[in-house]
Design a protein around this motif. Structure first.
Motif, PDB file in Angstrom:
ATOM      1  N   ASN A   1       1.078  -0.754  -0.108  1.00 14.58           N
ATOM      2  CA  ASN A   1      -0.011  -0.332  -0.304  1.00 14.58           C
ATOM      3  C   ASN A   1       0.613   1.656   0.052  1.00 14.58           C
ATOM      4  OD1 ASN A   1      -1.743   2.248   1.421  1.00 14.58           O
ATOM      5  ND2 ASN A   1      -3.338   0.386   1.320  1.00 14.58           N
ATOM      6  N   ALA A   2      -0.053   2.628  -0.579  1.00 21.55           N
ATOM      7  CA  ALA A   2       0.722   3.258  -0.642  1.00 21.55           C
ATOM      8  C   ALA A   2       1.385   4.211   0.355  1.00 21.55           C
ATOM      9  CB  ALA A   2       0.150   4.138  -1.798  1.00 21.55           C
ATOM     10  N   SER A   3       0.751   3.530   1.865  1.00 25.98           N
ATOM     11  CA  SER A   3       0.811   4.512   3.073  1.00 25.98           C
ATOM     12  C   SER A   3       1.312   3.273   3.783  1.00 25.98           C
ATOM     13  CB  SER A   3      -0.860   4.569   3.741  1.00 25.98           C
ATOM     14  OG  SER A   3      -0.533   4.878   4.405  1.00 25.98           O
ATOM     15  N   TYR A   4       2.369   2.030   3.206  1.00 23.85           N
ATOM     16  CA  TYR A   4       2.795   0.807   3.784  1.00 23.85           C
ATOM     17  C   TYR A   4       2.582   0.845   5.057  1.00 23.85           C
ATOM     18  CZ  TYR A   4       6.861   3.643   0.946  1.00 23.85           C
ATOM     19  OH  TYR A   4       7.786   4.322   0.160  1.00 23.85           O
ATOM     20  N   THR A   5       1.972   0.794   6.352  1.00 26.51           N
ATOM     21  CA  THR A   5       1.629   0.135   7.423  1.00 26.51           C
ATOM     22  C   THR A   5       0.607  -0.527   6.568  1.00 26.51           C
ATOM     23  OG1 THR A   5       2.160   2.081   7.943  1.00 26.51           O
ATOM     24  CG2 THR A   5       0.844   0.528   9.800  1.00 26.51           C
ATOM     25  N   PRO A   6      -0.597  -0.622   6.386  1.00 31.98           N
ATOM     26  CA  PRO A   6      -1.384  -1.717   5.543  1.00 31.98           C
ATOM     27  C   PRO A   6      -1.374  -2.898   4.232  1.00 31.98           C
ATOM     28  CG  PRO A   6      -2.017   0.689   5.073  1.00 31.98           C
ATOM     29  CD  PRO A   6      -0.547   1.350   5.220  1.00 31.98           C
ATOM     30  N   THR A   7       0.304  -2.773   4.560  1.00 32.01           N
ATOM     31  CA  THR A   7       0.673  -3.601   3.596  1.00 32.01           C
ATOM     32  C   THR A   7       0.051  -5.043   4.433  1.00 32.01           C
ATOM     33  OG1 THR A   7       2.442  -2.425   2.401  1.00 32.01           O
ATOM     34  CG2 THR A   7       2.592  -4.556   2.419  1.00 32.01           C
ATOM     35  N   ILE A   8      -0.015  -5.878   3.485  1.00 35.89           N
ATOM     36  CA  ILE A   8      -0.119  -7.496   4.059  1.00 35.89           C
ATOM     37  C   ILE A   8       1.195  -8.477   3.729  1.00 35.89           C
ATOM     38  CG2 ILE A   8      -2.317  -7.943   3.315  1.00 35.89           C
ATOM     39  CD1 ILE A   8      -3.455  -9.146   5.772  1.00 35.89           C
ATOM     40  N   CYS A   9       1.704  -9.252   4.531  1.00 36.94           N
ATOM     41  CA  CYS A   9       2.295 -10.185   4.229  1.00 36.94           C
ATOM     42  C   CYS A   9       1.294 -11.337   3.244  1.00 36.94           C
ATOM     43  CB  CYS A   9       3.049 -11.031   4.980  1.00 36.94           C
ATOM     44  SG  CYS A   9       4.177 -10.158   5.830  1.00 36.94           S
ATOM     45  N   ALA A  10       2.054 -11.950   2.526  1.00 36.38           N
ATOM     46  CA  ALA A  10       1.751 -13.619   2.016  1.00 36.38           C
ATOM     47  C   ALA A  10       1.268 -14.225   2.691  1.00 36.38           C
ATOM     48  CB  ALA A  10       2.680 -13.788   0.545  1.00 36.38           C
ATOM     49  N   GLU A  11       1.547 -14.575   4.379  1.00 28.47           N
ATOM     50  CA  GLU A  11       1.572 -15.220   5.001  1.00 28.47           C
ATOM     51  C   GLU A  11       0.649 -15.072   6.032  1.00 28.47           C
ATOM     52  OE1 GLU A  11       3.929 -14.483   4.583  1.00 28.47           O
ATOM     53  OE2 GLU A  11       5.560 -15.578   4.874  1.00 28.47           O
ATOM     54  N   ARG A  12      -0.103 -13.828   6.385  1.00 29.48           N
ATOM     55  CA  ARG A  12      -1.057 -13.811   6.507  1.00 29.48           C
ATOM     56  C   ARG A  12      -2.328 -13.470   5.820  1.00 29.48           C
ATOM     57  NH1 ARG A  12       0.477  -7.971   9.219  1.00 29.48           N
ATOM     58  NH2 ARG A  12       2.515  -8.444   7.957  1.00 29.48           N
ATOM     59  N   THR A  13      -2.358 -12.879   4.956  1.00 27.91           N
ATOM     60  CA  THR A  13      -3.467 -12.897   3.264  1.00 27.91           C
ATOM     61  C   THR A  13      -3.862 -14.605   3.674  1.00 27.91           C
ATOM     62  OG1 THR A  13      -2.397 -12.087   2.489  1.00 27.91           O
ATOM     63  CG2 THR A  13      -3.924 -12.950   0.930  1.00 27.91           C
ATOM     64  N   ALA A  14      -2.720 -16.000   3.635  1.00 19.40           N
ATOM     65  CA  ALA A  14      -3.608 -17.418   3.808  1.00 19.40           C
ATOM     66  C   ALA A  14      -4.261 -17.493   4.984  1.00 19.40           C
ATOM     67  CB  ALA A  14      -2.427 -17.624   3.101  1.00 19.40           C
ATOM     68  N   PHE A  15      -3.169 -16.652   6.210  1.00 19.22           N
ATOM     69  CA  PHE A  15      -4.280 -17.428   7.367  1.00 19.22           C
ATOM     70  C   PHE A  15      -5.304 -16.900   7.499  1.00 19.22           C
ATOM     71  CE2 PHE A  15      -0.887 -19.192   8.805  1.00 19.22           C
ATOM     72  CZ  PHE A  15      -1.269 -20.217   9.713  1.00 19.22           C
ATOM     73  N   PHE A  16      -5.916 -15.086   6.813  1.00 19.17           N
ATOM     74  CA  PHE A  16      -6.488 -14.412   7.072  1.00 19.17           C
ATOM     75  C   PHE A  16      -7.960 -14.804   6.454  1.00 19.17           C
ATOM     76  CE2 PHE A  16      -4.091 -10.329   9.128  1.00 19.17           C
ATOM     77  CZ  PHE A  16      -4.088 -11.511   9.584  1.00 19.17           C
ATOM     78  N   LYS A  17      -7.689 -15.862   4.958  1.00 16.25           N
ATOM     79  CA  LYS A  17      -8.719 -16.116   3.675  1.00 16.25           C
ATOM     80  C   LYS A  17      -8.841 -17.183   4.279  1.00 16.25           C
ATOM     81  CE  LYS A  17      -7.391 -16.677  -0.318  1.00 16.25           C
ATOM     82  NZ  LYS A  17      -6.517 -16.677  -1.541  1.00 16.25           N
ATOM     83  N   ALA A  18      -7.813 -18.214   5.260  1.00 18.61           N
ATOM     84  CA  ALA A  18      -9.118 -19.206   5.606  1.00 18.61           C
ATOM     85  C   ALA A  18      -9.396 -18.902   6.948  1.00 18.61           C
ATOM     86  CB  ALA A  18      -7.448 -20.309   6.246  1.00 18.61           C
ATOM     87  N   VAL A  19      -9.498 -18.454   8.396  1.00 22.29           N
ATOM     88  CA  VAL A  19      -9.981 -17.713   9.253  1.00 22.29           C
ATOM     89  C   VAL A  19     -11.056 -17.038   8.792  1.00 22.29           C
ATOM     90  CG1 VAL A  19      -9.655 -16.836  11.591  1.00 22.29           C
ATOM     91  CG2 VAL A  19      -7.873 -17.387  10.836  1.00 22.29           C
ATOM     92  N   SER A  20     -11.018 -15.880   7.742  1.00 21.84           N
ATOM     93  CA  SER A  20     -12.270 -15.930   7.840  1.00 21.84           C
ATOM     94  C   SER A  20     -13.607 -16.496   7.090  1.00 21.84           C
ATOM     95  CB  SER A  20     -12.272 -14.625   6.648  1.00 21.84           C
ATOM     96  OG  SER A  20     -12.182 -14.769   5.451  1.00 21.84           O
ATOM     97  N   GLU A  21     -13.152 -18.164   6.577  1.00 16.57           N
ATOM     98  CA  GLU A  21     -14.177 -18.539   5.919  1.00 16.57           C
ATOM     99  C   GLU A  21     -14.733 -20.094   6.972  1.00 16.57           C
ATOM    100  OE1 GLU A  21     -13.193 -19.563   1.832  1.00 16.57           O
ATOM    101  OE2 GLU A  21     -12.805 -18.464   1.581  1.00 16.57           O
ATOM    102  N   GLY A  22     -14.195 -19.776   8.509  1.00 13.10           N
ATOM    103  CA  GLY A  22     -14.990 -20.443   9.831  1.00 13.10           C
ATOM    104  C   GLY A  22     -13.542 -21.444   9.660  1.00 13.10           C
ATOM    105  N   VAL A  23     -12.221 -21.457   9.224  1.00 12.76           N
ATOM    106  CA  VAL A  23     -11.044 -22.542   9.339  1.00 12.76           C
ATOM    107  C   VAL A  23     -10.096 -22.520  10.437  1.00 12.76           C
ATOM    108  CG1 VAL A  23      -9.647 -24.429   8.005  1.00 12.76           C
ATOM    109  CG2 VAL A  23     -12.173 -23.507   6.766  1.00 12.76           C
ATOM    110  N   LYS A  24      -9.793 -22.973  11.241  1.00 10.83           N
ATOM    111  CA  LYS A  24      -8.785 -22.169  11.933  1.00 10.83           C
ATOM    112  C   LYS A  24      -8.011 -23.904  12.246  1.00 10.83           C
ATOM    113  CE  LYS A  24     -11.892 -20.927  14.747  1.00 10.83           C
ATOM    114  NZ  LYS A  24     -13.390 -19.917  14.433  1.00 10.83           N
ATOM    115  N   ASP A  25      -7.749 -25.245  11.755  1.00 13.22           N
ATOM    116  CA  ASP A  25      -7.465 -25.779  12.235  1.00 13.22           C
ATOM    117  C   ASP A  25      -6.170 -25.792  10.976  1.00 13.22           C
ATOM    118  OD1 ASP A  25      -6.433 -28.658  13.083  1.00 13.22           O
ATOM    119  OD2 ASP A  25      -7.873 -29.415  11.675  1.00 13.22           O
ATOM    120  N   PHE A  26      -4.544 -25.788  11.013  1.00 14.61           N
ATOM    121  CA  PHE A  26      -3.777 -26.102  10.098  1.00 14.61           C
ATOM    122  C   PHE A  26      -2.473 -27.040   9.501  1.00 14.61           C
ATOM    123  CE2 PHE A  26      -5.707 -21.711  10.893  1.00 14.61           C
ATOM    124  CZ  PHE A  26      -6.375 -21.666   9.225  1.00 14.61           C
TER     125      PHE A  26
END
Ligand code: THU
Length: 140
Positions: free
Chosen positions: A48-73
């Motif tokens: 993001n141009a404002s830098y701080t909102p940048t998200i790493c690949a790993e957290r993108t993957a975790f948040f996609k899963a958790v936001s679909e109700g998945v919490k077992d990895f």
């Protein structure tokens, strides 16, 4: 985890690098997170141009899963390096992503750091985040 499954996860992670949005760092990271039911959740880094909102690949993957109700990895594969690099180096997860892993994963969670499907290293969660602070410290 069998080698074929590891290579499959690395392939997913490699392919995700194409979707990284990195106009500032030009450092593209892909991640593939294997859930308990063997479903794979992928992620890339998004800057993001404002830098701080940048998200790493790993957290993108975790948040996609958790936001679909998945919490077992079971495992995550991570592949990263500069855009257009001939050869990749190992890309280790940042501290924030390690802490997110700590929230949702047990000690036997496997972290796969790969340069390619044939060159990778594996670690358990305590190996990359020893003496971690986690849910056990707050939940009774
Ligand atoms: N990055 C990740 O996506 N994962 C990591 O494990 C390390 C760093 C990203 C964040 C940022 O977009 C770029 O790499 C440079 O720090």
């Amino acid at each position: 985890m069998d080698e074929q499954k590891i290579k499959e996860l690395i392939t997913y992670a490699c392919n995700m690098r194409a979707f990284s949005y990195t106009p500032y760092s030009h450092f593209n990271v892909g991640a593939a997170l294997l859930a308990g039911d063997d479903k794979v959740y992928t992620g890339c880094n998004i800057e993001n141009a404002s830098y701080t909102p940048t998200i790493c690949a790993e957290r993108t993957a975790f948040f996609k899963a958790v936001s679909e109700g998945v919490k077992d990895f079971k495992a995550i594969a991570i592949v990263g390096g500069h855009d257009g690099a001939d050869e990749l180096d190992y890309c280790f997860p940042c501290g924030v992503c390690r802490q997110v892993m700590s929230e949702f994963c047990r000690d036997n969670f496997l972290v796969i750091i790969a340069k390619s499907v044939d060159e990778y290293k594996t670690f358990s969660l305590p190996e990359i985040l020893p003496e971690r602070f986690g849910p056990k410290d707050l939940l009774c």
